[in-house]
Scaffold this motif. Sequence first.
Motif, mmCIF file in Angstrom:
data_model
loop_
_atom_site.group_PDB
_atom_site.id
_atom_site.type_symbol
_atom_site.label_atom_id
_atom_site.label_comp_id
_atom_site.label_asym_id
_atom_site.label_seq_id
_atom_site.Cartn_x
_atom_site.Cartn_y
_atom_site.Cartn_z
ATOM 1 N N LEU A 168 42.070 25.305 -25.485
ATOM 2 C CA LEU A 168 43.475 25.239 -25.083
ATOM 3 C C LEU A 168 44.035 26.641 -24.886
ATOM 4 C CD1 LEU A 168 44.589 22.585 -27.755
ATOM 5 C CD2 LEU A 168 43.990 22.149 -25.365
ATOM 6 N N VAL A 169 44.725 26.841 -23.775
ATOM 7 C CA VAL A 169 45.404 28.124 -23.574
ATOM 8 C C VAL A 169 46.707 28.101 -24.368
ATOM 9 C CG1 VAL A 169 44.411 28.419 -21.286
ATOM 10 C CG2 VAL A 169 46.618 27.270 -21.527
ATOM 11 N N ALA A 170 47.251 29.262 -24.636
ATOM 12 C CA ALA A 170 48.509 29.349 -25.375
ATOM 13 C C ALA A 170 49.597 28.557 -24.653
ATOM 14 C CB ALA A 170 48.926 30.797 -25.548
ATOM 15 N N GLY A 171 50.293 27.702 -25.383
ATOM 16 C CA GLY A 171 51.350 26.885 -24.809
ATOM 17 C C GLY A 171 50.890 25.517 -24.345
ATOM 18 N N ALA A 172 49.579 25.270 -24.325
ATOM 19 C CA ALA A 172 49.068 23.967 -23.893
ATOM 20 C C ALA A 172 49.435 22.899 -24.915
ATOM 21 C CB ALA A 172 47.556 24.027 -23.703
ATOM 22 N N LEU A 173 49.754 21.715 -24.420
ATOM 23 C CA LEU A 173 50.161 20.612 -25.279
ATOM 24 C C LEU A 173 49.217 19.439 -25.052
ATOM 25 C CD1 LEU A 173 52.390 19.670 -27.300
ATOM 26 C CD2 LEU A 173 53.597 18.713 -25.319
ATOM 27 N N ALA A 174 48.614 18.938 -26.122
ATOM 28 C CA ALA A 174 47.709 17.796 -26.035
ATOM 29 C C ALA A 174 48.351 16.611 -26.742
ATOM 30 C CB ALA A 174 46.371 18.131 -26.673
ATOM 31 N N ALA A 175 48.419 15.459 -26.058
ATOM 32 C CA ALA A 175 48.963 14.234 -26.646
ATOM 33 C C ALA A 175 47.808 13.409 -27.200
ATOM 34 C CB ALA A 175 49.739 13.444 -25.602
ATOM 35 N N VAL B 218 40.451 23.463 -36.530
ATOM 36 C CA VAL B 218 40.761 24.609 -35.673
ATOM 37 C C VAL B 218 39.600 25.600 -35.752
ATOM 38 C CG1 VAL B 218 42.425 26.412 -35.115
ATOM 39 C CG2 VAL B 218 43.213 24.265 -36.130
ATOM 40 N N VAL B 219 38.801 25.635 -34.697
ATOM 41 C CA VAL B 219 37.662 26.555 -34.649
ATOM 42 C C VAL B 219 38.154 27.984 -34.451
ATOM 43 C CG1 VAL B 219 35.485 27.098 -33.486
ATOM 44 C CG2 VAL B 219 36.251 24.706 -33.665
ATOM 45 N N GLU B 220 39.059 28.169 -33.495
ATOM 46 C CA GLU B 220 39.658 29.470 -33.230
ATOM 47 C C GLU B 220 41.125 29.255 -32.867
ATOM 48 O OE1 GLU B 220 37.597 31.385 -30.044
ATOM 49 O OE2 GLU B 220 35.608 31.015 -30.899
ATOM 50 N N GLY B 221 41.952 30.269 -33.122
ATOM 51 C CA GLY B 221 43.347 30.206 -32.711
ATOM 52 C C GLY B 221 44.261 29.570 -33.741
ATOM 53 N N ALA B 222 45.321 28.914 -33.247
ATOM 54 C CA ALA B 222 46.309 28.288 -34.126
ATOM 55 C C ALA B 222 47.050 27.216 -33.341
ATOM 56 C CB ALA B 222 47.298 29.326 -34.661
ATOM 57 N N THR C 169 43.180 28.652 -28.215
ATOM 58 C CA THR C 169 42.653 27.867 -29.332
ATOM 59 C C THR C 169 41.432 27.056 -28.910
ATOM 60 O OG1 THR C 169 44.828 27.665 -30.387
ATOM 61 C CG2 THR C 169 43.193 26.000 -30.949
ATOM 62 N N VAL C 170 40.495 26.946 -29.828
ATOM 63 C CA VAL C 170 39.385 25.996 -29.700
ATOM 64 C C VAL C 170 39.575 24.965 -30.797
ATOM 65 C CG1 VAL C 170 36.893 25.649 -29.757
ATOM 66 C CG2 VAL C 170 37.845 27.738 -28.733
ATOM 67 N N LEU C 171 39.679 23.701 -30.422
ATOM 68 C CA LEU C 171 40.007 22.626 -31.362
ATOM 69 C C LEU C 171 38.952 21.532 -31.282
ATOM 70 C CD1 LEU C 171 42.285 21.566 -33.318
ATOM 71 C CD2 LEU C 171 43.122 20.264 -31.338
ATOM 72 N N ALA C 172 38.386 21.185 -32.440
ATOM 73 C CA ALA C 172 37.441 20.073 -32.537
ATOM 74 C C ALA C 172 38.182 18.888 -33.146
ATOM 75 C CB ALA C 172 36.244 20.449 -33.393
#
Length: 293
Positions: free
Chosen positions: A40-47, A58-62, A96-99
């Motif tokens: 996810l790029v900064a500001g991206a929103l996932a529903a 959270v693998v990387e980022g926040a 962010t990298v999110l699993a």
Amino acid sequence: MTLTLPVTRAVTPEPATIGELGRMLARLEWTLLDFSRRELVAGALAAIPGGNVRFHYVVEGAVEVSGGDSPLRLAAGDFLMLPRAGAHRILATEETVLASGELEAATAAGVPFVLALPELLVACGFVVREPHMGPLIETLSHEYGGMRAGTCVMASRIATIIASAAVRAWAENGCAPDQWLVRVSDPHIARALAAMQQSPGEQWTVDRLAHVASASRTVFAERFREVVGDSPSRYLTGLRMDQAKQLLGDGRLSVGEVALRLGYGSDVAFSRAFRRHTGTSPASWRRESAMAS
């Protein structure tokens, strides 16, 4: 308002708690229904739609997770489990990298376990406490959706290890409410505990508590010590002393009134029990508490 994760400290669980948690985790198996790894790029929103049991690592980022009363902030290495997941949104506050995945209990023993978990189970600093989990989550990314024989089984077993480690880390961080495992492992003992917690001033005897637990006196006493790690009378005394400290610190009741509310027949009996438990008298404890506040 954003809810930032509190700093937690590792606690040393009681031996009875360690054994009970281990027995529950041994009986718990998960089936992995879905898994994804998002960049996810900064500001991206996932529903994220509602589901069974969902988790995010959270693998990387926040990120900020919203959908409840307040957004929850997660940083790299944090693990979030939603045992009764409703629809929620995830906002990446930086790259962010999110699993993420969805689980369901694969055995009947897992259903009451899931129901006893909180709405949000957060294992903050998960990768620090369980450093081998990071590579295992990466392995899950490669295993899920593969075409090799037994891929679904392997992925579910890996997810079971990850989810079990998250629950263990959550409990060891001191985040689990008192006696939460009892609600899972022995609902009869749980009823007796709830009765004492709701009315610590009642004249509870082992016979009365055994009746509440729908058990014989002998079976109840033995099972209570096995599950709780203490006798009913000592547990009740601990409850009373904890409430006594609150009432004394509040300052609105006299020592005699506190004694009466907590089921003691006299100030002397209460003061003796309080001194034995704390090492000081109720009056001295009240003075020291007032000076410290």
